[in-house]
Write a protein that holds these residues in place. Sequence first.
Motif, PDB file in Angstrom:
ATOM      1  N   TYR A 502       0.827  -1.207   0.000  1.00  0.00           N
ATOM      2  CA  TYR A 502       0.000   0.000   0.000  1.00  0.00           C
ATOM      3  C   TYR A 502       0.863   1.260   0.000  1.00  0.00           C
ATOM      4  O   TYR A 502       1.944   1.297   0.610  1.00  0.00           O
ATOM      5  CB  TYR A 502      -0.902   0.016   1.231  1.00  0.00           C
ATOM      6  N   LEU A 503       0.363   2.312  -0.644  1.00  0.00           N
ATOM      7  CA  LEU A 503       0.962   3.634  -0.517  1.00  0.00           C
ATOM      8  C   LEU A 503       0.618   4.216   0.839  1.00  0.00           C
ATOM      9  O   LEU A 503      -0.335   3.780   1.513  1.00  0.00           O
ATOM     10  CB  LEU A 503       0.444   4.551  -1.629  1.00  0.00           C
ATOM     11  N   ASP A 504       1.365   5.238   1.265  1.00  0.00           N
ATOM     12  CA  ASP A 504       1.094   5.845   2.568  1.00  0.00           C
ATOM     13  C   ASP A 504      -0.307   6.428   2.634  1.00  0.00           C
ATOM     14  O   ASP A 504      -0.976   6.365   3.673  1.00  0.00           O
ATOM     15  CB  ASP A 504       2.128   6.941   2.859  1.00  0.00           C
ATOM     16  N   THR A 505      -0.773   7.004   1.539  1.00  0.00           N
ATOM     17  CA  THR A 505      -2.135   7.558   1.536  1.00  0.00           C
ATOM     18  C   THR A 505      -3.175   6.450   1.673  1.00  0.00           C
ATOM     19  O   THR A 505      -4.196   6.625   2.336  1.00  0.00           O
ATOM     20  CB  THR A 505      -2.372   8.341   0.235  1.00  0.00           C
ATOM     21  N   GLU A 506      -2.914   5.278   1.063  1.00  0.00           N
ATOM     22  CA  GLU A 506      -3.834   4.158   1.208  1.00  0.00           C
ATOM     23  C   GLU A 506      -3.811   3.613   2.628  1.00  0.00           C
ATOM     24  O   GLU A 506      -4.856   3.257   3.188  1.00  0.00           O
ATOM     25  CB  GLU A 506      -3.459   3.051   0.211  1.00  0.00           C
ATOM     26  N   LYS A 507      -2.627   3.562   3.206  1.00  0.00           N
ATOM     27  CA  LYS A 507      -2.544   3.109   4.601  1.00  0.00           C
ATOM     28  C   LYS A 507      -3.308   4.042   5.521  1.00  0.00           C
ATOM     29  O   LYS A 507      -3.956   3.604   6.483  1.00  0.00           O
ATOM     30  CB  LYS A 507      -1.080   3.020   5.037  1.00  0.00           C
ATOM     31  N   ALA A 548       5.186  -3.294   3.778  1.00  0.00           N
ATOM     32  CA  ALA A 548       4.329  -3.131   2.616  1.00  0.00           C
ATOM     33  C   ALA A 548       2.858  -3.242   2.996  1.00  0.00           C
ATOM     34  O   ALA A 548       1.996  -2.631   2.366  1.00  0.00           O
ATOM     35  CB  ALA A 548       4.670  -4.184   1.562  1.00  0.00           C
TER      36      ALA A 548
END
Length: 600
Positions: A502-507, A548
């Motif tokens: 995941y991207l940080d924004t998705e996290k 990740a």
Amino acid sequence: MAHLIRVEDEIEVGDRLPVIPLRDLVFFPYIVLPLLIGRHRSVAALNEAREADDLVLLVAQRDPAVDDPVSADLFRVGTVARIVQVSSLPDGTLRVVLEGLGRAKIRRLTTTTQALRASLELLTEREVEAEGPTPDALKALTKSVVSLYGEYARLHERVPEVLSSILSAEGDRVRFAHLISGHLILPALEKQELLEASDATDQLELVRQFLVRELEIMRIEAKLDRQIQIQLGSERPPDFGPDFREVHREAAKPDDDEWREIDEGIRGADLPPRAREHARKELKRLKKLNPVSPEAAVIRTHLDWIVALPWMKHSEDNLSVEHASDILDSEHFGLAEVKERVLDHVAVLSLVREMRGPILCLVGPPGVGKTSLGRSIALALGREFVRVSLGGIRDEAEIRGHRRTYVGALPGRIVQGMRRSGTNNPVFLLDEVDKLAQDFHGDPGAALLEVLDPEQNRTFTDHYLELEYDLSDVMFITTANTLQGIPEPLRDRMEVIRLPGYLDTEKREIATRFLWPRQSERHGLAPGRVMLSGGAILSVIASYTREAGVRELDRRLARIARKVARAVADGLAMDAVVESEHLKGLLGPRPYAPPDREPD
């Protein structure tokens, strides 16, 4: 001196005690029993004990015919007993009432003196149940033994039925195990095995096994009695002496009822023609066998598996694409590719109504939601969900089952999973398919080729069933961290869908929508009582995790929830929103520097 702890008292036991050998008798703790003692050495040991502390060691002889036993003629474990009463009979024999106290092991036996003496050590210093809650397994085992012993006492002519009401599972289970063991009519060698059992669980398990065997023997004798009674036309069973137990009171079901029950199970099961024919042949074989023969037990278990499997039972799919989309979005954020694949399957299924289940392989790093996604797919489709972990499996029989010729044979994990699901079209998750092992037992990866091949799994054959089972309606989903551990032929049969990290924004979205609300609920925080700001979540992601997936992020949020819950329980004032500057006090120093700057 050794310290022995019992249910009602504590006793000091000396390191050396006089020994009384016993013929065909094993004495147990908590048993009070009169014995006749006439051998010179035994009388000398008894007198020596009466002059000291009234304690003797009772040890069973290996061969009861030996009149003057030496060390090799005695078992090494016996029972320390207290002399309660001694009286003399006219022929010079002594009648002694003894109470068993605890078990002891002989370290050295002295045979040169008039009385046998032994240097000993206690087998256990606690002849009492361990403190704390009783395990559920021990409770169930005790209850089973009580039931079996009640039946045993009712059928055995040498065991008074009143004992079954006196011996109760209530109270100390160590004492209960010894009392039950002492009242069984068994060979001395088997009772010695009970005496030497390491703890109450092992002893009760042995007691249960012996009771099951003895009850089976008595039922066979009862059946023979009935047959002879019918042949002789007599209303009273013949008298074969004390060795044949009086078991005409037995209330067991006749064999015809058992056959009728199995036959009704086969009739009531929704079996395909070939499976039904096979089951009837097996039942016909079973009726010709002795009911207690090992092969009869194998056939019964085999028939149980055939009847229990969902051969034709089919769960209705939920064919609403909108419903499936809502379920997947509510359970998982992102993962667009795999969601699109599932929605495509639902859409096609709504048009054609019948199609073979896809075989998907979700590949991605740990913590990205592969396993939980399989459960969500089952929920979206309205199907049952079955998960089987393949990590470390190295035996081909784990997949395809053992042949019935082996003792304890069972079907493989595929058939076991189908039985648990109760339908023939579940979502079947094969977890960690890249961690299969192989050795001389076979290659489980090769066995999976038939399972995961849409052209072959319609006629999947388990070695135990010896019948073809249709897996074509099953939706198989496998998970793996990498493709490197998956054999090429197996990889070729699966549709690989990669789940990148995941991207940080998705996290941040996952933490806000799923992780923090779940942790708040688990830790007793009211909804909306304490919130995490977006900056705080990003700081946790950047400075406290390096992954990740989101497992470590979930653990960090759980720690914050624990700290907040503790503050609420202590009555401390808490801000309604946790900001980035609060993280050091909640999580400690940052283990990682943010990716956009070097550490100081």
